[in-house]
Structures are given as C-alpha cells and as structure tokens.
Design a protein around this motif. Sequence first.
Motif, PDB file in Angstrom:
ATOM      1  N   LYS A   8     -12.568 -26.194  -7.612  1.00 22.43           N
ATOM      2  CA  LYS A   8     -12.284 -25.993  -8.991  1.00 22.43           C
ATOM      3  C   LYS A   8     -13.435 -25.712  -9.580  1.00 22.43           C
ATOM      4  CE  LYS A   8     -10.311 -28.575 -12.782  1.00 22.43           C
ATOM      5  NZ  LYS A   8     -10.012 -30.155 -13.145  1.00 22.43           N
ATOM      6  N   GLY A  27      -9.434 -25.051 -24.232  1.00 23.74           N
ATOM      7  CA  GLY A  27      -9.829 -24.691 -23.001  1.00 23.74           C
ATOM      8  C   GLY A  27     -11.008 -23.462 -22.855  1.00 23.74           C
ATOM      9  N   MET A  33     -20.151 -22.989 -16.385  1.00 28.52           N
ATOM     10  CA  MET A  33     -19.022 -23.180 -15.506  1.00 28.52           C
ATOM     11  C   MET A  33     -19.631 -23.265 -13.978  1.00 28.52           C
ATOM     12  SD  MET A  33     -16.864 -24.495 -17.402  1.00 28.52           S
ATOM     13  CE  MET A  33     -15.188 -24.658 -16.585  1.00 28.52           C
ATOM     14  N   MET A  62      -7.471 -22.138  -8.814  1.00 28.61           N
ATOM     15  CA  MET A  62      -6.777 -21.803  -9.946  1.00 28.61           C
ATOM     16  C   MET A  62      -7.614 -22.056 -11.185  1.00 28.61           C
ATOM     17  SD  MET A  62      -2.657 -22.859 -10.742  1.00 28.61           S
ATOM     18  CE  MET A  62      -2.948 -24.210 -11.518  1.00 28.61           C
ATOM     19  N   GLY A  63      -7.569 -21.381 -11.958  1.00 27.81           N
ATOM     20  CA  GLY A  63      -8.132 -20.961 -13.405  1.00 27.81           C
ATOM     21  C   GLY A  63      -8.055 -19.960 -14.133  1.00 27.81           C
ATOM     22  N   ASP A  69     -16.353 -17.872 -10.965  1.00 26.06           N
ATOM     23  CA  ASP A  69     -17.868 -18.206 -10.410  1.00 26.06           C
ATOM     24  C   ASP A  69     -17.725 -19.341  -9.294  1.00 26.06           C
ATOM     25  OD1 ASP A  69     -18.686 -16.710 -12.321  1.00 26.06           O
ATOM     26  OD2 ASP A  69     -19.287 -18.275 -13.773  1.00 26.06           O
ATOM     27  N   GLU A  87      -4.166 -19.293 -13.884  1.00 22.82           N
ATOM     28  CA  GLU A  87      -3.430 -20.633 -14.326  1.00 22.82           C
ATOM     29  C   GLU A  87      -2.076 -20.329 -15.065  1.00 22.82           C
ATOM     30  OE1 GLU A  87      -6.085 -22.715 -16.998  1.00 22.82           O
ATOM     31  OE2 GLU A  87      -5.905 -21.262 -18.515  1.00 22.82           O
ATOM     32  N   ILE A  90       1.485 -21.355 -14.158  1.00 21.77           N
ATOM     33  CA  ILE A  90       2.257 -22.603 -14.336  1.00 21.77           C
ATOM     34  C   ILE A  90       2.526 -22.754 -15.818  1.00 21.77           C
ATOM     35  CG2 ILE A  90       1.490 -23.615 -12.301  1.00 21.77           C
ATOM     36  CD1 ILE A  90      -0.609 -25.091 -13.938  1.00 21.77           C
ATOM     37  N   GLY A  93      -0.448 -27.827 -17.647  1.00 19.74           N
ATOM     38  CA  GLY A  93      -1.501 -27.783 -16.860  1.00 19.74           C
ATOM     39  C   GLY A  93      -1.738 -29.128 -16.193  1.00 19.74           C
ATOM     40  N   THR A  98       0.122 -27.800 -11.069  1.00 22.76           N
ATOM     41  CA  THR A  98      -1.004 -27.370 -10.309  1.00 22.76           C
ATOM     42  C   THR A  98      -0.848 -27.294  -8.800  1.00 22.76           C
ATOM     43  OG1 THR A  98      -2.304 -27.984 -11.959  1.00 22.76           O
ATOM     44  CG2 THR A  98      -3.521 -27.167  -9.992  1.00 22.76           C
TER      45      THR A  98
END
Lengths: 261, 401
Positions: A8, A27, A33, A62-63, A69, A87, A90, A93, A98
């Motif tokens: 993640k 978000g 990150m 997933m993102g 990164d 992401e 879906i 969230g 997920t």
Amino acid sequence: MNVAVLVKQTPDTAELPKVTVAEAQSGELQATMVINPWDEFAVEEAIDLSDRFGCETVAISMGREGETDALKHALAMGVDAAVHVDERVIDGGDEWATAEALAATLKMVDTGDQVELVLAGKMSVDGNSSVIYAGVACMLGWDLLVNVTRIVDIVDGKLIAEQAFEGGQETVEVPLPVVISVAKEINEPRYPSFMGIRKASRVTIPTLGSDDLEIRPSSTTRWTDLDKPEPEDVQVRIFDGASVEEKVTQLADALMAEKVI
Amino acid sequence: MSLPAIIYLMPPSPTEIDTNPHYPELRRAVRQLCARFPSEYWRRLDAQRAYPVEFVETMTAAGFLGALIPEAYGGGGATLAEASVILEEINRSGGNAGVCHAQMYVMGALVRHGSDEQKERWLPPLAEGELRLQAFGVTEPTAGSDTTRIQTRAVRDGDEYIITGQKIWTSRAEYSDLMLLLARTTPLEAVKKRTEGLSLFLVDLRGADERALTIRPLETMINHHTTEIFFDGLRVPAANRIGGEGMGFRYILDGMNAERILIAAESIGDGGWFIERAVAYANERIVFDRPIGQNQGVQFPIAQAYTHLRAADLMRWHAAELFDGGKSCGAEANMAKMLAADAAWEAANVCLQTHGGFGFAREHDVERKFREAKLYQIAPVSNNLVLSYLAQHVLGLPRSY
C-alpha cells in the motif's frame, strides 16, 4: 509456486500529522507518499523466498491513478514484477471491497506459475485496519496465517511457519495456497540499491481498471464523519540533581504522583 | 485509496526545506541509508580524525559509489545528474560526501580513456567495492593551480615508468587502494605547448615499495584525510598508463566538468542542511517571549540565503543536463560550482549567526558543517580561477595570469 505481495502507498510517517481532514476526505494528500513501512517486511520476505525457492515474485497495489511509488520501491528492492490496480475499480473505499478487488487481481496475475502464497504487512500506518489480507484470504478461500515471524520451510505443498501471539510463539503447518501477514520480527528489509532503483525506473507498471477485472466491488460502509484529534498538551519536565540516583528518585516520585506507576 | 478515518499522531518532524523535487526515489533511498549514520557518527569521526569506513562500505555495497561505472562493468550506469543527487543527499543529511566523492569522478578518466583491458581489470572490483579509487594526485607544492608546471616526473624504463616527485593535498591516499596520478613524461622545455607531455597513471598503492612511496597525513581544519606524497623512484607498470603518453592533461580537463557539477551538488546539499537547521532553530528559540525567527533581522538573511541556494541549484541542473546530453558545459559547470559553493557558504554563515553562541557548540554540528562547507570555495578549484576562466574563455577578456 509463485509469491504475490500486497503493498500500500501511505503517507511518510513523519508527515502523517500534517495530513488535514480535508486532504483525507478528498484523497488529495500533500504528504510524501511512500511504501507502507509494514509492507517492506513482506516485500523483503518475498525476495528472500525467491532466493530460497526460486519462485517469481509480484507486488500488487491498489491506489489512485499513477500512484505507483510503492510498487517502484518494491521493484527497486528486488521483486520481479508489479501490478497497479486503479482504485476506481471499486465503488467506495472500504476494506471488504478492496479485498474483493485484490482477490480478483490475484486470480488474473500471470507470473508463469500459480501464485500460491500471498504476503502482506500486518497493518498500514494510515488505515490500521489489519483486515485486507484476511478479506483476500476469505475471498480466495485460502488459509490465513497472521503475525508470522519466520517462514521455516515450504515443502510438499505445505508451508511451515512460526507465528507470534500474545506472550508466546507457535510453529504451524498449513497447506498451500495461503495468505500470510508478517510481523516486523521476520526480517530486516533491505535498502534499494542504486541498480535496483535504475531498474525499477525503467519498468512500465501495468494498471488494471474496471474493464480488466470484470467485477465492480461495492463498499458496504460509508464515511459519515471524519475527525482528527487535537494534539495532546504535552508538558516536559527535566529533573535536575547532583547524581543519577537523585534524578531517578525524583523521576520515580513524579511518576507515582501522576499514578503512572 | 482514500485515507481512512484514523490518522495517527506522530512526533512532528523537523522543518523540511524543499530544495529539490528531482529523483524522489533515489533521494529517499540515499536518505534512508544516510539515516543510519546520524550526526553523532560524523561528529565522532571529526573528533577522532577518523575515516568513515563503515559509511563508505555501506554506500558502496548499495551501489551508490559505483553509480557512474557503466553497467557492463557492474556499475550503475548513472547519469551525472543522478550521481549528483547521491552526493547532495549525503551532505543534506549532515554527512560529508567529501570522504568518498572521488570514487565517483576519479574513475571517469578510466571509464573514458582506459583501454578495454584496463576497464575489465579495474572497474568490476571498483563497482563491487573490493577496491577503492579515492585518491587523485595532481597538485604540487610549487605548482598550485598552475597544473602544467608540475614537476613530478615519470621516466620510461622498459615495461615500467619510474616516478619521482611530490604531491600535496592528495586526499584519502591512506584509505585508497588505487590512485590516479598526473606526472610529466616529457620535460616542459621539450614540449611545444605546456599542456603537452603530461601523462596519467593508475598507481596501485597496495604493497607499493615503502622506500619509493611515502604518504604523510596533513592535519587540516576539517576531517578530510588529506596527505602529501613523496615518490622516490616508484616503479609503475607501463600497462597502468591511462590513454596515450603525453595526453594526461587533456584527460583530466575532460573530467573536471563532471567534478565541478558533483561538487556543486554537494554544496547544494550543505546549503539545504544549513537552511533547515537555521529555520528550525529560529522557530524554536524563544527570546523576549517570541521566536527569534519572528525578527526580520533573523529571517531575512535566511530567506536570502535560501533564494541564492535555489538559484545556484538551477545552474547545477542546467550544467548536469548539458553534460548528460554530451554538450559542452565548461562554463556552466564552473558557474554551478562557484554559485553553489558561495550559496552554501552564505547559508553556513546565516546558520551559525542564527544559532548565536550555540552554533559554536560541537553538539549542534553547525561548526563542523561550517568548516566543511568552506572548502568548496577553494577546492577543487578556487572560485577566483572560475572567474578567470569565465572572463577569458566566455567573455573574451585578456588572460589575467
């Protein structure tokens, strides 16, 4: 047998306090990150298993669109391949949706051999739900081991591992396939080498979208409120004394007065 | 993924001044490694005048010091821009890349001008960290910046050269296995141009004849492990000559642009460290019931130094881009080095001034970094010589020396 590792992308822990409620809601985080530090243990273990058993390794994350990164970091550490899941596959969230998307991705990942082991860090520094990997195991119908501190062996379709529990440790044996969450005691994650970083920078990471997964997991929970606690008012006291004994006595008295001990 | 509801409260990090957005993953990787060598480590080495063996070994093992070696020889095949980020981050972390930067740029001569046999013999062990090439013997007591007047001689004798002479300010010779050496193979009187007749050698310092080679450490105001070296008939195999005889000066000029840009990056790293420390202290130090950073007399110099640092960094990236594009960059590399060294020195002064008396206390590290940052206004080339170069070669003014 091949190995998949779930990673993640989370805010750098040093910058977590700077994340605002508005950023969290949208978000659109301003923080740097990075790969979730707990997941680095899982990546390291995947690479180690690759060395020990000659398996291929793939990192899955997933993102947000283009948020790769963490995957680049896993590649720089030494995993063989990476897959990014948009992401938007879906609706909402939450952890269940997920997990459903990640399980669907795992069924699709082609590493030349079957993925029979999924590794994950025991938690994430931002969400801290510690249930995604359990959800993935549930969706896939695989066994689940949590808090694993050592993978002893993989032989005859079985995996032998040591896992920690409150006040002790046990050795367990499970048939493959299996999902495992690893504890930080399992290894010491390597630092990416310069060559690893260069190699990772050249890799084009495939992204899976809704059309690829052919499912549309839906969240069952919705945020109704989001709050950030105010920092506690911390007071600093420095104990001055002629000797260590005197300082420690003062410290002990203060701790007892505050009912800490 | 959106961030879930629980946001942990972590200890606040020190104010981080963004000096550079380039190569974030590489930057982070170097920072992670450098975090294992905190200020206390460098402070202790400085006090003991010791060489950071563990740091150099760690950086080499991670492939950072072999970054500029081509991948075919086991190196990283880095661009100069990437290599500069590595050195910048070392200094940015509070360390001192000067202890190992030569491992990057000295081998440039070997990479560009060495024979295939030489490259196959030396580059893989250098990339692996089995060998160190950290020393570059050019400067002499009597020649200074006038390199063409060096007096160290290399006289051919069969399959060998016999080296006689003296070098000074040769750093890390005690901690290096190999040294690149510039010596005169044809006397100054016998050449048409004084830049001719100089040759470049790779000297294996391991097991060298002690009667013919003496390395004497020089104590300086920084922990730079510099030495003076005496050659008294040292025999070096002719096979260790890099490139053609008499071509050495051209070869070292060739590598100087890379060196200038790398040094500029180190100064940018220093400057970032100073600004960050100055800002943090100005914010936390309360005098007369308010942070000293609230005073314009304190904040303006910091803001000004920061501005100059960012401007210098732009020239560093411009020079690196030209270099990596294979374009001429002598002026830009020299300007980058001068601007960055001056900006770092300005930031050093501001940082020390902001800290007041505490800046002199060793435990704050400001005085150590202050001493180290000064070097790059003087070495590897004095800023005055940069100005002379620009005046003559860029602006067309008469040669001044």
